[in-house]
Write a protein that holds these residues in place. Structure first.
Motif, short mmCIF file in Angstrom:
data_model
loop_
_atom_site.label_atom_id
_atom_site.label_comp_id
_atom_site.label_asym_id
_atom_site.label_seq_id
_atom_site.Cartn_x
_atom_site.Cartn_y
_atom_site.Cartn_z
N GLN A 35 -5.10 6.05 9.98
CA GLN A 35 -3.94 5.25 9.62
C GLN A 35 -4.36 4.05 8.78
OE1 GLN A 35 -1.55 4.34 13.02
NE2 GLN A 35 -1.14 6.46 13.45
N ALA A 36 -5.51 4.13 8.14
CA ALA A 36 -5.98 3.02 7.31
C ALA A 36 -5.08 2.88 6.09
CB ALA A 36 -7.41 3.30 6.86
N HIS A 37 -4.97 1.66 5.59
CA HIS A 37 -4.16 1.39 4.41
C HIS A 37 -4.97 0.56 3.44
CE1 HIS A 37 -0.71 2.96 6.50
NE2 HIS A 37 -1.12 2.29 7.54
N PRO A 38 -4.69 0.69 2.15
CA PRO A 38 -5.40 -0.12 1.18
C PRO A 38 -5.22 -1.59 1.52
CG PRO A 38 -4.08 1.55 0.09
CD PRO A 38 -3.74 1.59 1.54
N PRO A 39 -6.18 -2.46 1.14
CA PRO A 39 -6.08 -3.88 1.44
C PRO A 39 -4.76 -4.46 0.93
CG PRO A 39 -8.18 -3.35 0.43
CD PRO A 39 -7.34 -2.12 0.38
N ASN A 40 -4.22 -5.41 1.68
CA ASN A 40 -2.99 -6.13 1.32
C ASN A 40 -1.76 -5.23 1.23
OD1 ASN A 40 -4.53 -8.47 1.08
ND2 ASN A 40 -5.07 -7.93 -1.02
N GLN A 41 -1.76 -4.10 1.88
CA GLN A 41 -0.58 -3.22 1.85
C GLN A 41 -0.26 -2.79 3.27
OE1 GLN A 41 -0.40 -0.14 -1.11
NE2 GLN A 41 0.64 1.20 0.31
N ARG A 42 0.96 -3.10 3.71
CA ARG A 42 1.41 -2.70 5.04
C ARG A 42 1.70 -1.20 5.05
NH1 ARG A 42 3.63 -5.52 9.20
NH2 ARG A 42 5.03 -3.77 9.43
N ALA A 43 1.62 -0.64 6.22
CA ALA A 43 2.01 0.76 6.38
C ALA A 43 3.46 0.93 5.99
CB ALA A 43 1.82 1.19 7.84
N ASP A 47 4.81 -1.17 -3.44
CA ASP A 47 5.32 -1.99 -4.53
C ASP A 47 5.88 -1.02 -5.57
OD1 ASP A 47 5.67 -3.56 -6.79
OD2 ASP A 47 3.85 -4.71 -6.44
N ALA A 48 7.07 -1.31 -6.08
CA ALA A 48 7.71 -0.41 -7.05
C ALA A 48 6.87 -0.25 -8.30
CB ALA A 48 9.09 -0.93 -7.41
N SER A 49 6.04 -1.25 -8.63
CA SER A 49 5.20 -1.16 -9.82
C SER A 49 3.83 -0.55 -9.52
CB SER A 49 5.01 -2.55 -10.43
OG SER A 49 4.29 -3.37 -9.53
N SER A 50 3.63 -0.09 -8.31
CA SER A 50 2.35 0.46 -7.88
C SER A 50 1.95 1.66 -8.73
CB SER A 50 2.45 0.90 -6.41
OG SER A 50 1.31 1.60 -6.02
N GLU A 107 8.05 9.45 0.05
CA GLU A 107 9.44 9.00 -0.01
C GLU A 107 9.57 7.62 0.61
OE1 GLU A 107 12.06 11.84 1.80
OE2 GLU A 107 11.70 13.33 0.25
N ARG A 108 10.29 6.75 -0.06
CA ARG A 108 10.60 5.41 0.44
C ARG A 108 12.10 5.21 0.24
NH1 ARG A 108 6.14 6.45 1.63
NH2 ARG A 108 4.28 5.18 1.54
N MET A 117 10.39 -3.94 -3.59
CA MET A 117 9.40 -3.30 -2.71
C MET A 117 10.13 -2.21 -1.93
SD MET A 117 6.09 -3.74 -1.54
CE MET A 117 5.64 -5.44 -1.59
N GLN A 118 9.46 -1.08 -1.72
CA GLN A 118 10.08 0.07 -1.08
C GLN A 118 9.45 0.32 0.29
OE1 GLN A 118 9.36 2.92 -4.20
NE2 GLN A 118 11.41 2.61 -5.03
N PHE A 119 10.29 0.79 1.24
CA PHE A 119 9.86 0.98 2.62
C PHE A 119 10.34 2.32 3.17
CE2 PHE A 119 10.10 -3.47 1.71
CZ PHE A 119 8.95 -3.98 2.27
N VAL A 120 9.60 2.83 4.14
CA VAL A 120 9.93 4.08 4.80
C VAL A 120 11.09 3.86 5.78
CG1 VAL A 120 9.08 5.84 6.41
CG2 VAL A 120 7.60 4.99 4.59
N ARG A 121 11.06 2.75 6.49
CA ARG A 121 12.05 2.47 7.53
C ARG A 121 12.85 1.22 7.21
NH1 ARG A 121 8.53 3.37 13.06
NH2 ARG A 121 7.64 5.34 12.43
N LYS A 122 14.10 1.21 7.63
CA LYS A 122 14.96 0.04 7.42
C LYS A 122 14.41 -1.16 8.19
CE LYS A 122 19.68 -1.69 7.68
NZ LYS A 122 19.25 -3.00 8.10
#
Length: 175
Positions: A35-43, A47-50, A107-108, A117-122
């Motif tokens: 469940q590791a994530h890139p630095p500075n990015q929450r699960a 970012d829309a510009s990612s 999907e976000r 910024m896009q998210f999986v959950r509300k």
């Protein structure tokens, strides 16, 4: 004689699409089930510009076919079902479906109207907005006038500043 399943092909194809160091970190974590994530990015946040590429259309079709297969399969009650893309285990159908949509289809469904910024959950979007875009602290301490933007900050405050009150409330809750 080695058999190759569609999931083997999908995994190889997905791994081939990730070439930058940050992307290779993400795909290796995803494929290993970590469940590791890139630095500075929450699960669950993107970012829309990612520049993180999602799966190709062919890979999406294969992943959606797997989602359809999951929907029609008889679901075991206590035996975990393993995601064929990363080998992570799930006991509930909705959990593996959410996992596949978020981690393999990328999907976000929830987008911040302020910063895109896009998210999986509300709930992740709500926490993001409260922490980054709202000026007012909306979560009040139960024992004093102090207020917080995050429930975790409020809880930490109450445990450190009001431990006696917290303990009293815990004891009274059981009565």
């Amino acid at each position: 004689n080695v058999s190759v399943t569609p999931s083997d092909l999908a995994t190889e194809a997905m791994a081939a699409n990730y070439t930058s160091p940050s992307q290779s970190h993400h795909i290796s974590a995803t494929l290993s089930g970590s469940q590791a994530h890139p630095p500075n990015q929450r699960a669950g946040a993107v970012d829309a510009s990612s520049d993180v590429a999602g799966p190709s259309e062919a890979e999406k079709a294969m992943i959606r076919a797997y989602l359809d297969e999951l929907e029609t399969m008889e679901w075991p009650s206590s035996i975990p079902v393993i995601c064929r893309f990363c080998e992570r285990q799930f006991l509930r159908k909705h959990e593996i479906r959410r996992h596949i949509k978020a981690n393999h289809l990328k999907e976000r469904a929830f987008t911040c109207d302020v910063c895109q910024m896009q998210f999986v959950r509300k709930s992740h979007l709500d926490v993001h907005k409260r922490g980054y875009h709202e000026k007012e602290s909306t979560l009040a301490c139960r024992y004093c006038e102090k207020s917080f933007r995050f429930d975790s900050s409020r809880y930490k405050h109450m445990n450190s500043v009001h431990p006696e009150e917290m303990e009293r409330d815990r004891k009274n809750k059981g009565k």
